[in-house]
Design a protein around this motif. Structure first.
Motif, PDB file in Angstrom:
ATOM      1  N   TRP A 104       0.841  -1.191   0.000  1.00 43.81           N
ATOM      2  CA  TRP A 104       0.000   0.000   0.000  1.00 43.81           C
ATOM      3  C   TRP A 104       0.880   1.247   0.000  1.00 43.81           C
ATOM      4  CZ3 TRP A 104      -4.814  -1.092  -0.961  1.00 43.81           C
ATOM      5  CH2 TRP A 104      -5.446  -2.205  -0.401  1.00 43.81           C
ATOM      6  N   GLU A 146      -4.985   6.495  -2.097  1.00 36.80           N
ATOM      7  CA  GLU A 146      -4.505   5.151  -1.764  1.00 36.80           C
ATOM      8  C   GLU A 146      -4.133   4.412  -3.051  1.00 36.80           C
ATOM      9  OE1 GLU A 146      -6.363   2.185   1.245  1.00 36.80           O
ATOM     10  OE2 GLU A 146      -7.091   1.568  -0.733  1.00 36.80           O
ATOM     11  N   SER A 148      -1.934   0.793  -4.682  1.00 37.45           N
ATOM     12  CA  SER A 148      -1.414  -0.539  -4.416  1.00 37.45           C
ATOM     13  C   SER A 148      -0.452  -0.888  -5.549  1.00 37.45           C
ATOM     14  CB  SER A 148      -2.568  -1.553  -4.363  1.00 37.45           C
ATOM     15  OG  SER A 148      -2.084  -2.877  -4.287  1.00 37.45           O
ATOM     16  N   GLU A 205      -5.079   2.278  -8.211  1.00 39.37           N
ATOM     17  CA  GLU A 205      -5.499   3.401  -7.369  1.00 39.37           C
ATOM     18  C   GLU A 205      -6.931   3.167  -6.924  1.00 39.37           C
ATOM     19  OE1 GLU A 205      -6.494   8.199  -7.492  1.00 39.37           O
ATOM     20  OE2 GLU A 205      -5.441   7.263  -9.186  1.00 39.37           O
ATOM     21  N   THR A 206      -7.172   3.241  -5.634  1.00 36.22           N
ATOM     22  CA  THR A 206      -8.526   3.038  -5.127  1.00 36.22           C
ATOM     23  C   THR A 206      -9.408   4.212  -5.522  1.00 36.22           C
ATOM     24  OG1 THR A 206      -7.670   1.784  -3.248  1.00 36.22           O
ATOM     25  CG2 THR A 206      -9.924   2.636  -3.074  1.00 36.22           C
ATOM     26  N   ARG A 209     -14.419   2.473  -2.185  1.00 33.83           N
ATOM     27  CA  ARG A 209     -14.549   1.223  -1.428  1.00 33.83           C
ATOM     28  C   ARG A 209     -15.808   1.368  -0.584  1.00 33.83           C
ATOM     29  NH1 ARG A 209      -9.693   1.063   0.668  1.00 33.83           N
ATOM     30  NH2 ARG A 209      -8.861  -0.398  -0.872  1.00 33.83           N
ATOM     31  N   ARG A 226      -8.107  -0.200   5.872  1.00 33.87           N
ATOM     32  CA  ARG A 226      -8.883   0.446   4.810  1.00 33.87           C
ATOM     33  C   ARG A 226     -10.134   1.078   5.398  1.00 33.87           C
ATOM     34  NH1 ARG A 226      -8.920  -5.258   1.768  1.00 33.87           N
ATOM     35  NH2 ARG A 226      -9.560  -5.662   3.917  1.00 33.87           N
ATOM     36  N   TRP A 228     -14.175   1.897   4.529  1.00 34.94           N
ATOM     37  CA  TRP A 228     -15.309   1.556   3.673  1.00 34.94           C
ATOM     38  C   TRP A 228     -16.418   2.568   3.933  1.00 34.94           C
ATOM     39  CZ3 TRP A 228     -15.015  -3.229   0.843  1.00 34.94           C
ATOM     40  CH2 TRP A 228     -13.890  -4.004   1.148  1.00 34.94           C
ATOM     41  N   GLU A 379     -15.555  -2.631  -4.527  1.00 36.88           N
ATOM     42  CA  GLU A 379     -14.329  -1.854  -4.676  1.00 36.88           C
ATOM     43  C   GLU A 379     -14.086  -1.607  -6.161  1.00 36.88           C
ATOM     44  OE1 GLU A 379     -11.016  -3.076  -1.767  1.00 36.88           O
ATOM     45  OE2 GLU A 379     -12.261  -4.873  -1.950  1.00 36.88           O
ATOM     46  N   MET A 381     -11.039  -0.022  -8.609  1.00 40.44           N
ATOM     47  CA  MET A 381      -9.637   0.394  -8.616  1.00 40.44           C
ATOM     48  C   MET A 381      -9.187   0.708 -10.032  1.00 40.44           C
ATOM     49  SD  MET A 381      -8.267  -2.381  -5.816  1.00 40.44           S
ATOM     50  CE  MET A 381      -9.688  -3.477  -5.965  1.00 40.44           C
TER      51      MET A 381
END
Length: 832
Positions: A104, A146, A148, A205-206, A209, A226, A228, A379, A381
């Motif tokens: 992350w 955020e 990943s 990239e988020t 969520r 995380r 939500w 989610e 992304m």
């Protein structure tokens, strides 16, 4: 039990389950930095390192003059946002990585005003060795970004690069290991049967969520820290959904999800169709999310059947935009017949062409199933593009040696990890050359093509003969022998003719295994010859979609041009509207047929790198199977759309009279909006059940599109609808349907909606027809419209790029050509 009591129990159950929550994952790398802070900062059970202790991680080039970073202080009460580090030149944090794999990266921004710096004015890029995370980034309010990424070396550098005459800043920073199983390498592909491979190497990239049907789940109650958020603000039509909570029922089992994938507080709540006590409900529950066009997205669905009392009771469909990604989903069959087991599904979208993504769940059409559907969590992304960027704008600020690491970041859909940009370019050129050579061979010798979408074998012959076996999933190319076609059609028995078109006659046929087929035999005297035969094969051999008629084979022996399709039991849409004696369709069936056809056209327009324009959209080319599901047919006039740097394709005008786009007719410039215009004519044809050109009628009624538009603009469309429908259409459904058709028929293509927006509006028209407010004694009442949320009841308030509200034009026809004059000379509605 009252609503207040139910809400109270809901929150109590949530709190109790959160209290029992415990963390299970320990990250190998866990860098938490409170940037600019002189002391450590505790947030929940996490400690963010003081900035001076992290100073050894921070470096800047020697050629940058002055101090490249400074600490400033905020008066904000949030612990991580009271200080920030300012970068006036290119600077980077370098982290030692003890365990390679997915990590992350979380960046915290709060643009407070300081005596020396107004951070809302900052503009900068943020990048790693291999990926651009942010470019020309500016912050106006508290923001957490955020990401990943898969770290493949022993270090990870995060570089901040101020834009010219600006600066960069950061309030807090995380680099934390993530579980290896969090992102699997493969996922389903939207609009394709090919599995997407290569997710392991993607930077993500988020975007959002979401905890469906429940409250916010904070990072303190998630094993991977995380957050939500509730789904209410994303719901389209809140009255269509119910919130359910049963956290204690959640089970984590082998083969399913885990607590690291999503916490039980997510799986234990859901949003459910509001179909209780109404077995006739037929609508989708839809959520809409903002995205950046030009990127693919990983969409992860979280499911847990916490509503059923027994196994195999809940069946439903799942959609991403207009594509059904799961049909007749029965969650209990996925996990060894265990009720309330946590499960998730991943799908990768095509490159987004809109700034919205819609996710929907809706009832299954399986006989005997109760209309219901659930979703527990979601989610979305963003995936990096072929340049390794998540923004599409910036460049990677790193040394030349590290740029070589980019090679492994470019991922193919069906071949796994590509070797690099050079290889991709070579493959692209080879593919182009191969396609060009294939077209040349096809135009000369009609070399057979490969059908790759099936998994069954058919014997090409009649049911009375041995025939020739052809495997649909074979890698070998094939074509159908003329003898087999003769046998399948009883030697082209005239009594087996089911249609006659511009290309020739269409026969019903039957293969030796009992499979019914439609056989289109080219007429040597037809002007629609070799070119359309070739186009039909080229188009349908590469497309596979449930709303496009599938091509089974072709025959070019004995100077014949024969195409063999899947058989559509209920014939053409036109035949069910007028002139054939076939049973009339009710309003719901007609709208569903239009929705199916719109899905097929939307796929043509968006399913590939270049749009495919049908050019002959009409009711005679929309076929219905045994379940009245619509499929678009006849691709003989189809043409690929413009290049990315073009607005149209210049081409000779082709199409069918009555459906032809006036702008295309005037300017000979073809776009996807030409199909939209033709589809608008079909919509009025469906509504009025009459030919689009009828010279026997009074002059003002000859052309259906012009005649219907006059009544639509008066707001009196109900006066000209099919008599079979009168009294059976709910007024708001009719109004939405008419508005959709009107927008499709705008004079200029730029003012017409996309097929995706047309599809969304038709689905909404169907929901308006089917929606019934609980306690409303009059099923045809439109009182329920007042119960819809403002963003649905008043489309004008929505963003024009992502909503069904279109902006029409009243500009007159610049060419002076009256389409009435053109159409009044025509007597054959099927002529091209």
């Amino acid at each position: 039990m009252g609503c207040k009591a139910l809400k109270f129990l809901f929150w109590v159950s949530s709190i109790l389950c959160l209290a029992l929550f415990s963390r299970g994952f320990t990250p190998a790398d866990n860098y938490l930095i409170d940037c600019g802070s002189p002391t450590n900062t505790t947030v929940g059970d996490r400690v963010f390192m003081a900035d001076n202790l992290a100073s050894k991680l921070l470096s800047a080039p020697e050629n940058v003059l002055g101090n490249t970073s400074k600490s400033v202080t905020s008066s904000d009460d949030s612990p991580l946002y009271q200080t920030a580090r300012i970068f006036t030149g290119v600077s980077k944090y370098t982290f030692s990585i003890s365990r390679r794999g997915r990590h992350w990266i979380r960046l915290y921004f709060y643009p407070f005003v300081h005596a020396s710096y107004n951070m809302s004015m900052a503009k900068f890029d943020v990048s790693t060795d291999n990926h651009v995370l942010l470019s020309s980034f500016g912050v106006q309010s508290l923001t957490v970004k955020e990401f990943s990424v898969n770290v493949t070396t022993n270090s990870l550098a995060i570089t901040f690069s101020p834009s010219e005459n600006s600066f960069a800043f950061i309030n807090a920073l995380e680099v934390v290991s993530a579980p290896d199983q969090l992102i699997q390498d493969t996922a389903g592909s939207v609009q394709s049967s090919v599995t997407f491979q290569g997710l392991t190497w993607q930077a993500l990239e988020t975007v959002v969520r979401v905890n469906m049907g429940g409250p916010t789940v904070s990072f303190e109650n998630d094993t991977l820290w995380r957050t939500w958020v509730p789904d209410q603000r994303f719901l389209v039509g809140k009255n269509l959904a119910l919130s359910v909570s049963n956290i204690g029922a959640v089970k984590y089992v082998d083969g399913g999800s885990s607590e690291d994938i999503a916490p039980s507080s997510v799986y234990g709540t859901c949003t459910r169709m509001n179909s209780i006590n109404d077995s006739s409900s037929n609508f989708n529950v839809t959520w809409e999310f903002d995205v950046d066009p030009g990127f693919q997205y990983l969409v992860r669905f979280h499911f847990c059947d916490i509503v059923s009392e027994a196994l195999n009771l809940l069946y439903f469909n799942v959609f991403i935009d207009s594509s059904m990604v799961v049909r007749d989903l029965d969650l209990s069959t996925y996990l060894v017949n265990i009720l309330a087991a946590a499960y998730y599904m991943d799908y990768v979208t095509e490159s987004a062409t809109s700034n919205k993504i819609r996710v929907s769940i809706g009832p299954s059409n399986l006989h005997g199933t109760y209309p219901d559907a659930i979703l527990n969590g979601l989610e979305i992304m963003k995936m990096n593009n072929s340049d390794g960027s998540l923004s599409g704008l910036g460049t990677i600020s790193s040394s030349s040696s590290s740029s070589k690491k980019n090679v492994g970041a470019i991922v193919g859909v069906s071949v796994g990890v590509a070797s690099g940009v050079l290889l991709a370019g070579v493959l692209f050129m080879l593919c182009r050359k191969r396609r060009r050579l294939a077209r040349q061979r096809l135009s000369k010798t009609w070399v057979a093509f490969s059908i790759n979408g099936g998994g069954t074998s058919h014997t090409m012959g009649s049911k009375y003969s041995k025939g020739t076996t052809v495997s649909l999933n074979s890698n070998m190319s094939y074509h159908v022998p003329f003898l087999a076609v003769q046998e399948a059609t009883n030697n082209f028995d005239e009594s087996w003719v089911i249609g006659i078109g511009g290309f020739g006659k269409v026969y019903k046929g039957e293969l030796s295994d009992g499979t019914k087929v439609a056989v289109k035999r080219g007429n040597p005297q037809s002007q629609q010859g070799l070119a359309e035969f070739q186009t039909e094969i080229e188009m349908l051999s590469q497309f596979r979609h449930r709303h496009l008629v599938s091509l089974i084979g072709y025959c070019d022996e004995k100077n014949e041009m024969i195409l063999i399709y899947e058989y559509m039991e209920n014939g053409t849409l036109k035949s069910h509207l007028y002139g054939s004696g076939h049973p009339s369709l009710n309003w719901k069936q007609r709208v569903e047929v239009c929705i199916g056809a719109a899905r097929g056209l939307h796929y043509l327009h968006t399913g590939y790198a270049k749009a495919v324009i049908h050019r002959d959209v009409k009711s005679a080319n929309i076929l219905l199977d045994e379940n009245l599901m619509a499929k678009v047919a006849d691709f003989g006039l189809s043409k690929t759309g413009p290049e990315l740097d073009q607005t149209h394709v210049s081409t000779a005008v082709k199409g069918s009279f009555g459906y032809l786009d006036p702008e295309y007719f005037r300017r000979q410039q073809l776009t996807e909006k030409s199909d939209v215009y033709s589809f608008g004519v079909v919509l009025f044809e469906v509504l009025c059940a009459r030919p689009v050109i009828d010279p026997t009628l009074p002059r003002e009624m000859v052309n259906l599109a012009e005649w219907a538009m006059k009544w639509q603009k008066k707001g009196q469309l109900e006066h000209i609808i099919d008599p079979n429908l009168k009294g059976n259409i709910r007024p708001d459904s009719l109004r939405k349907f008419g508005e959709t058709a009107e927008k499709c028929l705008a004079d200029f293509g730029v003012d017409r909606p996309s097929m995706g927006d047309v599809l969304w509006n038709l689905e909404y028209a169907l929901q308006l027809q089917e929606a019934v407010v609980q306690g409303d004694p009059d099923e045809n009442s439109t009182n329920m419209i007042g119960e819809l949320p403002p963003q649905i009841n008043n489309f004008s308030q929505l963003d024009p790029n992502g909503s069904p509200q279109f902006h029409g034009s009243s500009v007159d026809d610049l060419s002076g050509v009256s389409m009435s004059k053109v159409f009044s000379q025509l007597v054959k509605s099927e002529g091209r």
